[in-house]
Design an enzyme around this catalytic site. Structure first.
Site, PDB file in Angstrom:
ATOM      1  N   GLU A  75       0.850  -1.031   0.291  1.00 48.01           N
ATOM      2  CA  GLU A  75      -0.117  -0.155   0.094  1.00 48.01           C
ATOM      3  C   GLU A  75       1.142   1.228  -0.559  1.00 48.01           C
ATOM      4  OE1 GLU A  75      -3.018   0.462  -0.223  1.00 48.01           O
ATOM      5  OE2 GLU A  75      -3.780  -1.650  -0.110  1.00 48.01           O
ATOM      6  N   SER A 344     -48.738 -25.621 -12.164  1.00 48.79           N
ATOM      7  CA  SER A 344     -49.623 -25.286 -12.639  1.00 48.79           C
ATOM      8  C   SER A 344     -49.681 -23.240 -11.503  1.00 48.79           C
ATOM      9  CB  SER A 344     -51.774 -25.578 -12.404  1.00 48.79           C
ATOM     10  OG  SER A 344     -51.711 -26.941 -12.766  1.00 48.79           O
TER      11      SER A 344
END
Length: 661
Positions: A75, A344
């Site tokens: 970093e 259904s």
């Protein structure tokens, strides 16, 4: 020439920096603490707070030296040499940004990142960069380098809700930060760049590749030897996943978190530490009613059976309730977004296509054995009725044979077209068995797609988030309903009337007439051998889909949609709409009511013994009178009682679910 250009850029940044350092109206000091983000419902009731709850501060000497070295290496390798701002890095970043005419590189130091994490949002603007420089110099004036590094490692986000190195060590490796190995340290040091992408629990390969980048940098800087690097790469690392716990509406909240992960750069940092207020579409009262309806009923059946319920306001697409399972802590699998055969409950799309194509509620079909190309012979729950039905009654009793006949006449592609237009986005196979729900869909899709029937033919896109604001009230995101007319309002009303028959005496969900005390319509669904049970229904103001089944699809529920899903739906709707005035479906102009004979669809006469009311687009109602149905030897539903015993479905490729409705 290039040297002078870089020098000029450095001078410019120094001037900006000195100006920023002298500002007295930045609005925060280095002791300010960010406000946690809040997720609220549509009525601004608090659902949950998203904050740094998984954060365990530790001292400098409680962090493994390997971890401190790894984070510095990747970093900010000059961390101990600069004064909080690395002018070399700034000059390089400035040159790149000017060349691209946008801010594409930050050149941030650890101190700058800490300033951003503590006090600023994620936006990349010049104003934010100036504030960042100001807070950076304040941090450097206030703390030592070791203290800044400790603050950074205690606040940086490592994914999975873990803020700080101690929480990350415990989350991923179930150990303390002081006990991290070199390999584990390098892996964790690689996460802050992109916690979601490099998360070792979901992308271990990517995390290991990033780990090697960190180790190679440490080797290059002389922090470790080649042997140490190689041993760290060879380490067996098995990170564990940790479940985030949300007390209210956990499956819904998880989708909000996912939205931030996917839609915003550094989304988790933004969500967890920027003090946002996220106003959602959820209604907490409806959510509680949904959870109660699902959990109470499932607990009476089997501790392993699962279910889902999702409810939507059809007028604007607001997701009002979402239950993805019976216990979030036991399973984070959201079944409201998972695909299953709907049985259904898919038939309303077929009947909508039929009415939209010129058929009427009185169109008559005969239920008898019919074999289609490929050997497909659909049958009903108890074989065949051997009698005619008008479409309204066929849908009410969920006749499979007639549904397939209708799909054959319309063509499966027409059914696909209507289902797509109404809101089904999953893959649909254009076979006759699609009429019986052979293709898999999600409960959310079903709720969306039933919406046009409840909302005069208008489809609305489902919405989770209404508005996101920051602590100052600035709007970061705002969403508005997206609507489109997909079917004629007259068709929607006629199909709704047909589906109202399904929840009245004689229909497949007749018991709902005793549970729900307001106008509603809906459809049951039960797949072959009762592996899934469904009910999808609606009132004018709310659509809800209920799914019940096992995660192991080889297990059978043993109950129909009428037995289990419909009562859950009914109990939810009655509680969710409690205290609200009952609304009826509004009949549009151009629709008329007529009484018909149930056996031949002709206009009812004094001689008819089996009649029903039905709605028609004006001009399509039957004109020829019926002279009685005595030639069938019975009336009403007596033939259903004498239907043949249930037949086994043949095992053929195109066979759809054998559904009782």
């Amino acid at each position: 020439m290039q040297r002078y250009r870089l020098l000029l850029l450095i001078v410019c940044f120094v001037i900006v920096f000195m100006w920023a350092a002298g500002c007295s109206n930045m609005g925060q000091t280095v002791t300010d603490i960010p406000t946690p983000s809040r997720i609220v419902d549509a009525n601004n009731k608090l659902i949950t707070t998203i904050s740094q709850t998984n954060q365990i501060p530790v001292e400098f000497d409680q962090i493994a030296p390997e971890m401190r070295q790894a984070i510095i290496a990747i970093e900010d390798y000059r961390f101990y040499q600069h004064v909080g701002i690395d002018f070399r890095g700034l000059a390089r970043a400035a040159f790149i940004n000017l060349r691209n005419l946008s801010i594409v590189e930050g050149g941030s130091t650890i101190t700058q990142q800490l300033a951003k994490n503590l006090y600023l949002g994620p936006e990349r603007t010049l104003g934010r960069k100036i504030k960042e420089l100001y807070y950076t110099v304040q941090l450097e004036r206030t703390y030592t380098k070791d203290e800044i590094l400790t603050l950074y490692l205690n606040n940086v986000y490592f994914g999975q809700g873990a803020y700080g190195i101690e929480a990350a060590a415990q989350t991923y490796f179930d150990k303390h930060a002081k006990d991290l190995t070199l390999g584990e340290s390098a892996l964790l040091a690689g996460l802050p760049k992109a916690p979601s992408y490099y998360a070792p629990t979901t992308n271990l390969k990517g995390a290991k590749q990033r780990q090697q980048v960190v180790l190679n940098r440490m080797l290059e800087l002389g922090m470790i030897t080649q042997d140490q690097r190689d041993q760290a790469v060879a380490e067996t690392i098995e990170p564990q996943a940790k479940t985030e716990y949300f007390r209210q509406a956990p499956y819904f909240v998880a989708e909000i978190v996912k939205h931030f992960k996917n839609q915003y750069p550094d989304g988790m940092e933004l969500l967890y530490s920027s003090g946002l207020t996220i106003q959602t579409t959820l209604d907490l009262d409806m959510q509680r009613a949904a959870e109660q309806a699902v959990v109470e009923r499932l607990e009476q059946i089997d501790p392993e059976i699962e279910g889902a319920l999702v409810a939507i306001d059809p007028e604007n697409g607001y997701i009002k309730a979402m239950v993805g399972g019976r216990n979030w802590q036991q399973s984070q699998y959201n079944r409201a977004l998972a695909k299953s055969q709907p049985g259904s409950s898919f038939k309303p799309f077929l009947y909508t296509a039929a009415i939209g194509s010129g058929y009427t509620a009185a169109s008559t079909f005969f239920c008898q054995p019919t074999t289609y190309p490929g050997g497909y012979t659909p049958k009903d729950y108890k074989g065949f009725h051997y009698r005619p039905f008008v479409l309204k009654q066929a849908l009410a009793i969920s006749d499979n044979v007639i549904s397939v006949q209708l799909a054959d006449r319309l063509g499966p592609q027409e059914l696909v077209r209507y289902a797509r237009a109404m809101g089904i986005e999953s893959k649909l196979d254009p076979y006759l068995s699609l009429a019986l729900g052979a293709s898999e869909v999600t409960p959310l899709e079903m709720a969306v797609a039933f919406g046009p029937l409840a909302n005069a033919g208008i489809r609305t896109k489902p919405m989770y988030i209404l508005k996101v604001t920051d602590p100052s009230g600035r709007v970061i995101e705002e969403n508005r309903p997206q609507i489109s007319k997909v079917i004629d309002e007259k068709v929607a009303y006629i199909v709704t009337d047909m589906l109202r028959a399904a929840v009245q005496p004689g229909g497949t969900a007749a018991q709902l007439s005793r549970i729900v005390s307001r106008p509603v319509a809906g459809k049951t669904g039960t797949t072959d051998q009762t592996t899934n049970a469904w009910f999808v229904g609606y009132s004018p103001e709310l659509v809800a889909a209920v799914y019940i089944g096992y995660d192991d699809k080889t297990r059978h529920v043993g109950l129909t949609g009428s037995d289990i899903a419909a009562p859950i739906w009914g109990n939810f709707m009655e509680k969710a709409l409690e205290g609200k005035e009952a609304r009826d479906f509004i009949k549009p102009e151009g629709v008329i009511e007529a009484y018909i004979c149930g056996y031949d669809g002709l206009r009812a006469s004094a001689l008819s013994s089996s009649t029903m009311a039905a709605y028609f687009i004006k001009g399509t109602e039957p004109q020829i009178p019926c002279f009685g149905d005595f030639w069938w030897g019975s009336s009403g539903n007596k033939d259903e009682e004498a239907a043949p015993e249930q037949n086994q479905s043949p095992e053929i490729p195109e066979q759809g679910p054998d559904d009782d409705g």
